[in-house]
Design an enzyme around this catalytic site. Structure first.
Site, PDB file in Angstrom:
ATOM      1  N   SER A 128     -22.638 -44.385 -45.919  1.00 14.17           N
ATOM      2  CA  SER A 128     -23.478 -44.819 -44.798  1.00 14.17           C
ATOM      3  C   SER A 128     -22.762 -45.825 -43.938  1.00 14.17           C
ATOM      4  CB  SER A 128     -24.776 -45.447 -45.311  1.00 14.17           C
ATOM      5  OG  SER A 128     -25.528 -45.917 -44.209  1.00 14.17           O
ATOM      6  N   LYS A 183     -28.375 -41.903 -51.403  1.00  9.66           N
ATOM      7  CA  LYS A 183     -28.085 -41.893 -49.963  1.00  9.66           C
ATOM      8  C   LYS A 183     -29.258 -41.256 -49.195  1.00  9.66           C
ATOM      9  CE  LYS A 183     -26.083 -42.220 -45.990  1.00  9.66           C
ATOM     10  NZ  LYS A 183     -26.383 -41.180 -45.095  1.00  9.66           N
ATOM     11  N   HIS A 186     -31.919 -43.773 -48.996  1.00 11.25           N
ATOM     12  CA  HIS A 186     -31.473 -44.735 -47.974  1.00 11.25           C
ATOM     13  C   HIS A 186     -31.886 -44.231 -46.591  1.00 11.25           C
ATOM     14  CE1 HIS A 186     -28.590 -45.663 -44.749  1.00 11.25           C
ATOM     15  NE2 HIS A 186     -28.406 -46.843 -45.313  1.00 11.25           N
ATOM     16  N   ASN A 187     -31.653 -42.952 -46.356  1.00 15.70           N
ATOM     17  CA  ASN A 187     -31.989 -42.405 -45.038  1.00 15.70           C
ATOM     18  C   ASN A 187     -33.500 -42.347 -44.814  1.00 15.70           C
ATOM     19  OD1 ASN A 187     -29.236 -42.060 -44.850  1.00 15.70           O
ATOM     20  ND2 ASN A 187     -29.404 -40.098 -43.821  1.00 15.70           N
ATOM     21  N   GLU A 190     -34.311 -45.632 -43.808  1.00 19.57           N
ATOM     22  CA  GLU A 190     -33.774 -45.768 -42.443  1.00 19.57           C
ATOM     23  C   GLU A 190     -34.775 -45.208 -41.418  1.00 19.57           C
ATOM     24  OE1 GLU A 190     -29.639 -44.296 -41.837  1.00 19.57           O
ATOM     25  OE2 GLU A 190     -30.472 -43.004 -40.290  1.00 19.57           O
TER      26      GLU A 190
HETATM   27  C1  6PG Z   1     -25.911 -43.363 -42.176  1.00 16.23           C
HETATM   28  C2  6PG Z   1     -26.857 -42.436 -41.457  1.00 16.23           C
HETATM   29  C3  6PG Z   1     -26.270 -41.096 -41.206  1.00 16.23           C
HETATM   30  C4  6PG Z   1     -27.246 -40.110 -40.569  1.00 16.23           C
HETATM   31  C5  6PG Z   1     -27.618 -40.432 -39.178  1.00 16.23           C
HETATM   32  C6  6PG Z   1     -28.402 -39.358 -38.453  1.00 16.23           C
HETATM   33  O1  6PG Z   1     -26.340 -43.868 -43.198  1.00 16.23           O
HETATM   34  O2  6PG Z   1     -24.799 -43.590 -41.706  1.00 16.23           O
HETATM   35  O3  6PG Z   1     -27.987 -42.263 -42.233  1.00 16.23           O
HETATM   36  O4  6PG Z   1     -25.814 -40.587 -42.430  1.00 16.23           O
HETATM   37  O5  6PG Z   1     -26.694 -38.865 -40.588  1.00 16.23           O
HETATM   38  O6  6PG Z   1     -28.296 -41.622 -39.135  1.00 16.23           O
HETATM   39  O7  6PG Z   1     -29.567 -39.015 -39.094  1.00 16.23           O
HETATM   40  P1  6PG Z   1     -30.721 -38.224 -38.309  1.00 16.23           P
HETATM   41  O8  6PG Z   1     -30.047 -37.326 -37.322  1.00 16.23           O
HETATM   42  O9  6PG Z   1     -31.451 -37.454 -39.343  1.00 16.23           O
HETATM   43  O10 6PG Z   1     -31.533 -39.263 -37.631  1.00 16.23           O
END
Ligand code: 6PG
Length: 479
Positions: A128, A183, A186-187, A190
């Site tokens: 990430s 991960k 984590h997303n 996010e």
């Molecule tokens: C990270 C992000 C990354 C992710 C983008 C786009 O941790 O660096 O999570 O891996 O791919 O943020 O995600 P979306 O297109 O689903 O918003």
């Protein structure tokens, strides 16, 4: 010169990780399906360290010291399988294949099992931090066997971000798909974090009439306190930005339909399978979905009544919104971590939540001051059943509750959708509530399907003879 690691797939993330490795003193063998990309990287950045140019996967494999470490940086899904299939016949027992993309953890588990049968290690690594992180220090979440981590860990730790105390933002997460699972969650966090910031922006703008440029200053202030985080920081930058073409705030010229590549959706799908109530994370995925339903939104604007109430916006509303944002954000982390606990049990991973919080402190997208306290909350034996029960958070979220209620109530009255603010508050209240209406649902289930229920005053499973005399019989729950 034999290389310590090979990278195949030199789009931005792959190229930046390769450069990061080289800048840290490793000799990196480079491969890409089209050699032009390899040559472009070498032409531009070849002087940053020691690279070995290769044109085929055979050459890449031959360039590596043993056990070989090959990092695959291609699009998740079928492309990973395609590269793995080509690589495997070229490798020898003990070699390590690393997938640094956003792969689904079930794919990683499948690939790990398949390669293990051939004596190869397959390591799914969550990375990430976007392009910038890949180059200067990402947060790294490796899965796979412990043995593979012994050979790979030192490299990954070296190129990872470092926390305040110097600790690398990289640690072995657990076997097979554990790294990609963490991960993924984590997303999910996010997504929720981004949505709550969006809701705060909408409230400040629609309820308080604060324009984006002024809001940028508010977010900058917020970034100095308990909300301090990468996402708050970049939000200030986004809100400050003025479109050169029109002179309007950038956020007014961008189509309000949020994209998604799938990791947020996967988090919710997995949470449903695990029975994990990640309601805030789910709402953030659905919010992106609604934002993208342009046709339905257009019809709704013409047809559906709002009946917004004319309520006065509470005094100190900006501070109220800040507190609601903090509380909702905390709930998102609590839900994500709770889900990790459930997954650990389901998949046999000994997930160490303090270590996971530790490696999210820097480098990743959800990096935040808060993570230091989250890490502390899970240290030692005092692992709370839910993050919200850690004494520090009982106190800080409790302090935010009055403002949180005011904000959600005001938003509802004004017709401003705040799905994550409100669902997070509902989660908090549901956890606290002495009696939930679930008893009514149990009654309904028993009535229409003899699904049985338990009683508050004793052991056993029961069924009421609803169609007869309503007497209660002892039953075995077979549903
Ligand atoms: C990270 C992000 C990354 C992710 C983008 C786009 O941790 O660096 O999570 O891996 O791919 O943020 O995600 P979306 O297109 O689903 O918003």
């Amino acid at each position: 010169m034999s290389a310590q690691i090979g990278v195949t797939g030199l789009a931005v993330m792959g190229a930046n990780l390769a450069r990061n490795l080289a800048r840290n003193g490793y000799t990196v063998a480079l491969h890409n399906r089209s050699v032009a990309k390899t040559d472009a990287l070498l032409a531009k950045h070849g002087d940053e360290g020691d690279f070995v140019r290769t044109e085929t996967l055979r050459e890449l494999v031959d360039a590596l010291e043993k056990p070989r470490r090959v990092l695959i940086m291609v699009k998740a899904g079928a492309p990973v399988d395609a590269v793995v299939d080509q690589l495997v016949p070229l490798l020898e027992e003990g070699d390590i294949v690393i997938d640094g993309g956003n792969s689904h953890y079930q794919d990683t588990r499948r690939r790990e099992a398949a390669l293990a049968e051939k004596g190869l290690h397959f390591v799914g690594v969550g990375v990430s931090g976007g392009e910038e992180g890949a180059l200067n220090g990402p947060s790294i979440m490796p899965g796979g066997s412990k043995e593979s981590y012994d050979a790979l860990g030192p490299l990954l730790e070296k190129i990872s971000a470092k926390a305040d105390d110097g600790a690398p933002c990289c640690a072995w997460i657990g076997t097979d798909g554990a790294g990609h699972f963490v991960k993924m969650v984590h997303n999910g966090i996010e997504y929720a974090d981004m949505q709550v910031i969006g809701e705060a922006y909408d409230l400040l703008r629609s309820a308080s009439g604060i324009e984006p440029a002024e809001q940028a200053g508010i977010f900058e202030e917020w970034n100095k306190g308990e909300l301090s985080s990468f996402l708050i920081e970049i939000t200030a930058e986004v809100l400050k930005h003025v479109d050169a073409k029109t002179g309007k705030p950038f956020v007014d010229v961008v189509v309000d339909a949020a994209g998604q590549k799938g990791t947020g959706r996967w988090t919710v799908q997995s949470a449903l399978d695990l029975g994990s109530p990640v309601s805030g994370i789910a709402e953030s995925v659905f919010a992106r979905g609604i934002s993208s339903q342009a046709a339905q939104r257009a019809i709704a604007q013409e047809t559906l009544a709002g009946h917004e109430a004319e309520v006065a916006v509470p005094e100190n509303f900006v501070e109220d919104v800040r507190q609601a944002l903090y509380a909702s954000k905390l709930v998102s982390y609590a839900q994500g971590l709770d889900m990790l606990g459930a997954a650990g049990k389901e998949y046999g991973w000994d997930l160490k939540l303090d270590e996971i919080a530790s490696l999210w402190r820097e480098g990743c997208i959800i990096r935040a001051a808060l993570l230091k306290d989250i890490m502390a909350a899970y240290k030692g034996d005092s692992r709370p059943a839910n993050l919200l029960f850690a004494p520090a958070f009982v106190e800080s979220i409790g302090r935010a509750v009055p403002a949180w209620r005011r904000v959600v109530a005001t938003a509802v009255q004004l017709g401003i959708p705040v799905p994550v603010f409100s669902s997070s508050l509902a989660y908090y209240d549901a956890l606290r509530r002495k009696r939930l209406p679930a008893a009514v649902i149990q009654g309904q289930r028993d009535l229409f399907g003899a699904h049985t229920y338990q009683r508050v005053d004793g052991e056993g499973t029961f069924h009421t003879l609803w169609g007869e005399d309503h007497s209660e019989i002892s039953a075995v729950d077979t549903h």
